[in-house]
Design a protein around this motif. Structure first.
Motif, short mmCIF file in Angstrom:
data_model
loop_
_atom_site.label_atom_id
_atom_site.label_comp_id
_atom_site.label_asym_id
_atom_site.label_seq_id
_atom_site.Cartn_x
_atom_site.Cartn_y
_atom_site.Cartn_z
N SER A 3 -9.33 -8.85 0.95
CA SER A 3 -9.09 -7.43 0.74
C SER A 3 -8.54 -7.20 -0.67
O SER A 3 -7.81 -8.04 -1.20
N SER A 4 -8.89 -6.07 -1.26
CA SER A 4 -8.37 -5.76 -2.60
C SER A 4 -6.85 -5.61 -2.56
O SER A 4 -6.19 -5.75 -3.59
N ASN A 5 -6.28 -5.33 -1.39
CA ASN A 5 -4.83 -5.25 -1.26
C ASN A 5 -4.16 -6.61 -1.42
O ASN A 5 -2.96 -6.69 -1.69
N ASP A 6 -4.93 -7.71 -1.25
CA ASP A 6 -4.39 -9.06 -1.34
C ASP A 6 -4.61 -9.69 -2.71
O ASP A 6 -4.36 -10.88 -2.90
N PHE A 7 -5.11 -8.93 -3.68
CA PHE A 7 -5.33 -9.48 -5.02
C PHE A 7 -4.00 -9.88 -5.65
O PHE A 7 -3.02 -9.15 -5.57
N ARG A 8 -3.99 -11.04 -6.26
CA ARG A 8 -2.86 -11.56 -7.01
C ARG A 8 -3.42 -12.28 -8.23
O ARG A 8 -4.56 -12.73 -8.21
N LEU A 26 -3.13 -3.76 -10.46
CA LEU A 26 -2.17 -2.67 -10.32
C LEU A 26 -2.61 -1.81 -9.14
O LEU A 26 -3.72 -1.30 -9.12
N HIS A 27 -1.74 -1.69 -8.13
CA HIS A 27 -2.00 -0.80 -7.00
C HIS A 27 -1.60 0.62 -7.42
O HIS A 27 -0.46 0.84 -7.85
N ARG A 55 -11.50 0.26 -4.28
CA ARG A 55 -10.80 1.11 -3.32
C ARG A 55 -9.76 0.24 -2.60
O ARG A 55 -9.98 -0.95 -2.36
N ALA A 56 -8.65 0.82 -2.22
CA ALA A 56 -7.62 0.08 -1.48
C ALA A 56 -8.22 -0.38 -0.15
O ALA A 56 -8.83 0.41 0.57
N GLY A 57 -8.08 -1.65 0.16
CA GLY A 57 -8.60 -2.19 1.41
C GLY A 57 -10.05 -2.64 1.35
O GLY A 57 -10.57 -3.20 2.31
N GLU A 58 -10.73 -2.41 0.22
CA GLU A 58 -12.12 -2.85 0.07
C GLU A 58 -12.17 -4.38 0.10
O GLU A 58 -11.31 -5.05 -0.47
N THR A 59 -13.16 -4.94 0.80
CA THR A 59 -13.26 -6.40 0.89
C THR A 59 -14.36 -6.91 -0.03
O THR A 59 -15.41 -6.28 -0.19
N VAL A 60 -14.08 -8.03 -0.66
CA VAL A 60 -15.04 -8.71 -1.53
C VAL A 60 -15.05 -10.19 -1.16
O VAL A 60 -14.05 -10.70 -0.63
N PRO A 61 -16.14 -10.90 -1.41
CA PRO A 61 -16.18 -12.32 -1.08
C PRO A 61 -15.22 -13.13 -1.95
O PRO A 61 -15.16 -12.92 -3.17
N GLN A 62 -14.47 -14.00 -1.33
CA GLN A 62 -13.57 -14.88 -2.08
C GLN A 62 -14.34 -16.13 -2.47
O GLN A 62 -15.09 -16.68 -1.66
#
Length: 185
Positions: A3-8, A26-27, A55-62
């Motif tokens: 999730s884009s919320n888990d980006f670090r 940056l959130h 978008r917040a919560g958007e998922t992308v492949p890791q």
């Protein structure tokens, strides 16, 4: 998927068939509208930098990156030969696959080779290396640690700025991330 919320910083993701590493994020939660994540991404292979908004919560492949510890054994023409420390298999890598840190590569040095989909995409050197100074201007009596710097060539051919008191034959510690002098060894 991540999730884009888990980006670090340091998280690797797949976009458009390539591997990108999150350099900065940056959130943002505006007063109107939905939240989003603004990121600065770096292409792991080419080093290209891209700014992208999710978008917040958007998922992308890791990206599933595999790090293998290998030892640089010798140079074969233009290629650098690395040996897998577990299977003893050899891999030939070009200077372009290794990147600009090739200037600190010394025979016998252990590095992390990064693979993605059975394809080598990079080589990670240790954060610091100890190398011998083979060429520099001579030190003069009175030169101090805070008096300035001069260029020095180390045994691998790299040029580093060192304090004025460093002389030929000394072993110095160098930060491979920013090419800076860390101290004597």
């Amino acid at each position: 998927m991540i999730s884009s919320n888990d980006f670090r910083p340091g998280v690797s993701i797949e976009l458009d068939g390539e591997v990108w590493r999150v350099r900065d994020f940056l959130h943002v939660k505006p007063g109107k509208g939905s939240a989003f994540v603004r990121t600065t991404l770096e292409n792991v292979k080419t080093g290209k930098v891209l700014e992208r908004t999710f978008r917040a919560g958007e998922t992308v492949p890791q990206a599933n990156l595999e790090k293998i510890t290998m030892q640089h054994t010798y140079k074969d023409g233009e290629d650098y030969v690395f040996m897998d420390m577990e299977s003893y298999e050899e891999s030939h890598l070009s200077a372009s696959q290794i990147g600009d840190r090739v200037k600190y590569l010394k025979e016998g040095m252990e590095v992390n080779v990064v693979r993605w989909n059975d394809q080598i995409i990079g080589v990670e050197l240790p954060n610091s290396v100890v190398l011998e100074v083979i060429q520099t201007d001579p030190g003069v009596k009175g030169d101090t640690a805070t008096g300035g710097t001069k260029p020095a060539i180390v045994e691998t051919g790299a040029q580093v700025m060192v304090p004025l008191f460093i002389s030929i034959g000394e072993r110095i510690k160098i930060d491979t991330r920013n090419d800076s002098y860390l101290g004597r060894e």
